[in-house]
Design an enzyme around this catalytic site. Structure first.
Site, PDB file in Angstrom:
ATOM      1  N   SER A  76       0.818  -1.433   0.068  1.00 50.93           N
ATOM      2  CA  SER A  76      -0.118  -0.040  -0.122  1.00 50.93           C
ATOM      3  C   SER A  76       0.952   1.338   0.160  1.00 50.93           C
ATOM      4  CB  SER A  76      -0.901   0.037   1.176  1.00 50.93           C
ATOM      5  OG  SER A  76      -0.235  -0.172   2.334  1.00 50.93           O
ATOM      6  N   HIS A 128      -3.740  -3.555  -5.518  1.00 55.91           N
ATOM      7  CA  HIS A 128      -3.831  -2.995  -4.058  1.00 55.91           C
ATOM      8  C   HIS A 128      -5.396  -3.409  -3.426  1.00 55.91           C
ATOM      9  CE1 HIS A 128      -4.128   0.447  -0.883  1.00 55.91           C
ATOM     10  NE2 HIS A 128      -3.552  -0.526  -0.531  1.00 55.91           N
ATOM     11  N   GLU A 137      -7.027  -1.117  -6.490  1.00 50.56           N
ATOM     12  CA  GLU A 137      -6.121  -0.110  -7.091  1.00 50.56           C
ATOM     13  C   GLU A 137      -5.147  -1.178  -8.146  1.00 50.56           C
ATOM     14  OE1 GLU A 137      -5.942   4.019  -4.856  1.00 50.56           O
ATOM     15  OE2 GLU A 137      -4.875   2.446  -3.953  1.00 50.56           O
ATOM     16  N   ASN A 152      -5.010   6.404  -0.854  1.00 49.59           N
ATOM     17  CA  ASN A 152      -4.454   6.897   0.069  1.00 49.59           C
ATOM     18  C   ASN A 152      -3.765   8.489   0.236  1.00 49.59           C
ATOM     19  OD1 ASN A 152      -4.934   4.767   1.700  1.00 49.59           O
ATOM     20  ND2 ASN A 152      -3.017   3.801   1.467  1.00 49.59           N
TER      21      ASN A 152
END
Ligand SMILES: NC(=O)c1ccc[n+]([C@@H]2O[C@H](COP(=O)([O-])OP(=O)(O)OC[C@H]3O[C@@H](n4cnc5c(N)ncnc54)[C@H](O)[C@@H]3O)[C@@H](O)[C@H]2O)c1
Length: 593
Positions: free
Chosen positions: A428, A449, A461, A499
């Site tokens: 991540s 991800h 992702e 993120n």
């Protein structure tokens, strides 16, 4: 006792003003709705009738109530018609000069005791107030879009606003069924100060072709549970308004580069692409003012998933943690044959138990049958030998988040796995390219991800590096889609999409508490009730873990070198103090009692 406000004036019947008129009229308050020209007045009237019409059609408003509501509204061009109202709310475009001239005129035409309020999102209420001879009766009432739906109002008091006026307006807020937070006059107040850095960042990502508009929006909706993606929200807010808000926040809020409007925004505004209100912004709409998105030249073509996924049948999953367990379950449920590899029999045993437990829970909840559970589990083989991955078509690595461990594993996988197999990392925060370059086949390496818990979260992702082959990315995205999940394709940058957009916002919320502008409760309220977020930033930080948030924020800061991304000192201190969030019983809040 707060004085009762029985009649209000609303100046400007655009995106916000028309909604604000509806809020007051719905709650039994007479409204004088004012615009600058007859044509604009008609648009405002049409907005109100359209919105109430839809409420009737959806069974939210009776026809009689609709008629009574419309009966409370008088439409007029020009400010002199506001001479008798108890209060005025101004909702004209976000320009200080314009607002000041309107307030100067309101000061002349309104009764001496009338309260004058602005719905500005970012301008200084104090600067607006001094255009009048009664700054003590000037206040900010910041509604959220769409005003009839969003529960929050931010009440902004300046250093001269009279306490009685604040009380009157707070009482009015509850009469309108709203929840208010009362705050001082600072650029962006609570919600926009936290929202607009994020929105601007999303525009920058789109502008850089880092990720498509559909994928940015899907990522934030599916990854964070937000009601809208950032680009769709920009279209709802209006790109001209968003531009002005960012520009003001940049100038008033310490010249934080993250608020310097993305160049694309200015271009779109100049080109008349203002969002929903003009029928085209980041997306194209059926007509001006319509919420219905229609296809355009940027709409992705229908997927060719079936073709590329056909050759992937057997999947290896390396690792024994929470993510590995979830990923094994997801692939096995998706019909793939799965080879799980851990570093020891004991680990494999525990991993197998945890997958079984998760599936048993799904049986109890009625999500799957016992047969489905058994057939899913029968597709998984449990191994402690990496050589068993020799014939898999895809390996998903979910080992500890340490670069040296991952690169060593990728070098080994390169030796073991057959040629043509896709090698994926679930990292991540680490660069996928580092894993790719540990192999002799960087074209076959991608990031996948998954979000925790993998069996529940629908977003994945799909991260391509500058060396990933297009076919590999397409095949990986197709596999994700075959699992019933939503692939979002993006390039290999710190934080990928979710993120990178989420954590700076959380960090900004911490800075806001640190600056004593608002407390954690008010900020959580503001984001939930003003923006429809499922959790406030402090609730989320306590769930995610403050240590995790700090680590991600540090990565983002190190990669981008953006001063605004520097971790908030308060976050660092809480982590040092061991207040890591719910997992230890204490973070921003105390969960021990
Ligand atoms: N759009 C949002 O999501 C949002 C949310 C909260 C607050 N706000 C704030 O609300 C205010 C209005 O924004 P908007 O998005 O509704 O803008 P908008 O452009 O949609 O509407 C502004 C309206 O004001 C009218 N107007 C212009 N000059 C006028 C005058 N002299 N007298 C009367 N009317 C006049 C225009 O004709 C237009 O209809 C801004 O201060 C904005 O920052 C916007």
């Amino acid at each position: 006792m707060a004085r009762e406000i029985n009649s209000v004036g609303v100046v400007g019947l655009g995106t916000m003003g028309a909604g604000i008129v509806e809020v007051f009229a719905r709650n039994g308050i007479d409204v004088v709705a004012v615009e600058v020209t007859e044509a604009a007045l008609e648009r405002g009237r049409a907005h109100l009738t359209g919105s109430t019409e839809r409420a009737v059609a959806r069974g939210k408003l009776s026809e009689a109530d609709r008629d009574a509501l419309l009966g409370r509204v008088t439409f007029a061009v020009g400010l002199p018609s506001l001479s008798e109202v108890d209060m005025v709310i101004e909702a004209v475009p976000e320009h200080l000069d314009l607002k000041q001239s309107i307030f100067a005129e309101l000061d002349k035409v309104c009764k001496p005791e009338a309260i004058l309020a602005t719905n500005t999102s970012s301008l200084s209420v104090t600067e607006i107030s001094v255009a009048t001879t009664r700054p003590n009766q000037v206040i900010g009432i910041h509604f959220f879009n769409p005003a009839p739906v969003m529960k929050l109002v931010e009440v902004i008091k300046t250093v001269v606003t009279a306490p009685e006026v604040v009380e009157d307006v707070e009482a009015l807020g509850s009469r309108l069924g709203k929840v208010d937070v009362t705050i001082n006059d600072r650029a962006g107040f609570i919600a926009n100060a936290l929202l607009f850095g994020y929105l601007n960042h999303a525009v920058t990502m789109f502008e850089a072709h880092y990720v498509s508009r559909e994928d940015i929006d899907a990522a934030m909706k599916l990854g964070c549970g937000l009601p809208m993606g950032p680009l769709a929200l920009m279209d709802l807010i209006g790109l001209d308004t968003a531009y002005e808000i960012l520009d003001t926040m940049y100038r008033r809020g310490g010249r934080d580069r993250r608020h310097a409007p993305a160049p694309l925004l200015k271009q779109m505004v100049t080109a008349g692409l203002l969002g929903r209100k003009s029928g085209r912004g980041f997306y194209t709409y059926e007509s001006a003012g319509s919420p219905v998105v229609v296809g355009d030249e940027l709409t992705p073509a229908a997927s060719t998933a079936a073709v590329s996924v056909a050759k992937i049948k057997k999947v290896g999953v390396v690792g024994s943690g929470v993510m590995a367990a979830g990923i094994i379950e997801v692939f096995a449920k998706g019909g793939y044959e799965v080879v799980s590899v851990t570093r020891g029999a004991e680990r494999s045993g525990r991993l197998c138990e945890s997958v079984k437990n998760s599936m048993n829970k799904a049986v109890i909840r009625g999500k799957i049958t016992e047969q489905e559970r058994d057939s899913t589990l029968s597709r998984v083989s449990w191994s402690t030998v990496l050589d068993h991955l020799a014939d898999v078509d895809l390996v998903v690595e979910a080992v500890v988040e340490e670069l040296s461990v991952k690169t060593a594993l990728f070098a080994t996988l390169d030796e073991i796995c057959k040629s043509g197999a896709i090698l994926a990392t679930t990292t991540s925060s680490l660069p996928v390219i580092e894993c790719a370059m540990a192999t002799g086949r960087p074209a076959d390496v991608v990031g996948l991800h998954f979000f925790n818990p993998a069996p529940i979260m629908n977003l994945v992702e799909v991260v391509h590096t500058i060396r990933t082959a297009d076919e590999t990315t397409a095949a990986a995205a197709a596999v994700v889609a075959s699992l019933g999940k939503h692939p979002v394709v993006c390039a290999d940058r710190a934080g990928f999409v979710v993120n990178a957009l989420l954590f700076p916002y959380l960090n900004d919320a911490v800075r806001m508490v640190e600056a004593n502008y608002a407390n954690a409760d008010d900020i959580d309220y503001a984001m939930k009730l003003g923006c429809g977020y499922p959790m406030g930033p402090f609730e989320l930080l306590d769930v995610v873990g403050l240590d995790v948030a700090l680590a991600i924020q540090r990565e983002l800061y190190l990669e981008m070198r953006e001063p605004g991304f520097a971790p908030a000192p308060l976050l660092e201190q809480l982590v040092t103090a061991g207040y890591l969030g719910k997992k230890v019983g204490r973070g921003f809040r105390d969960y021990r009692s």
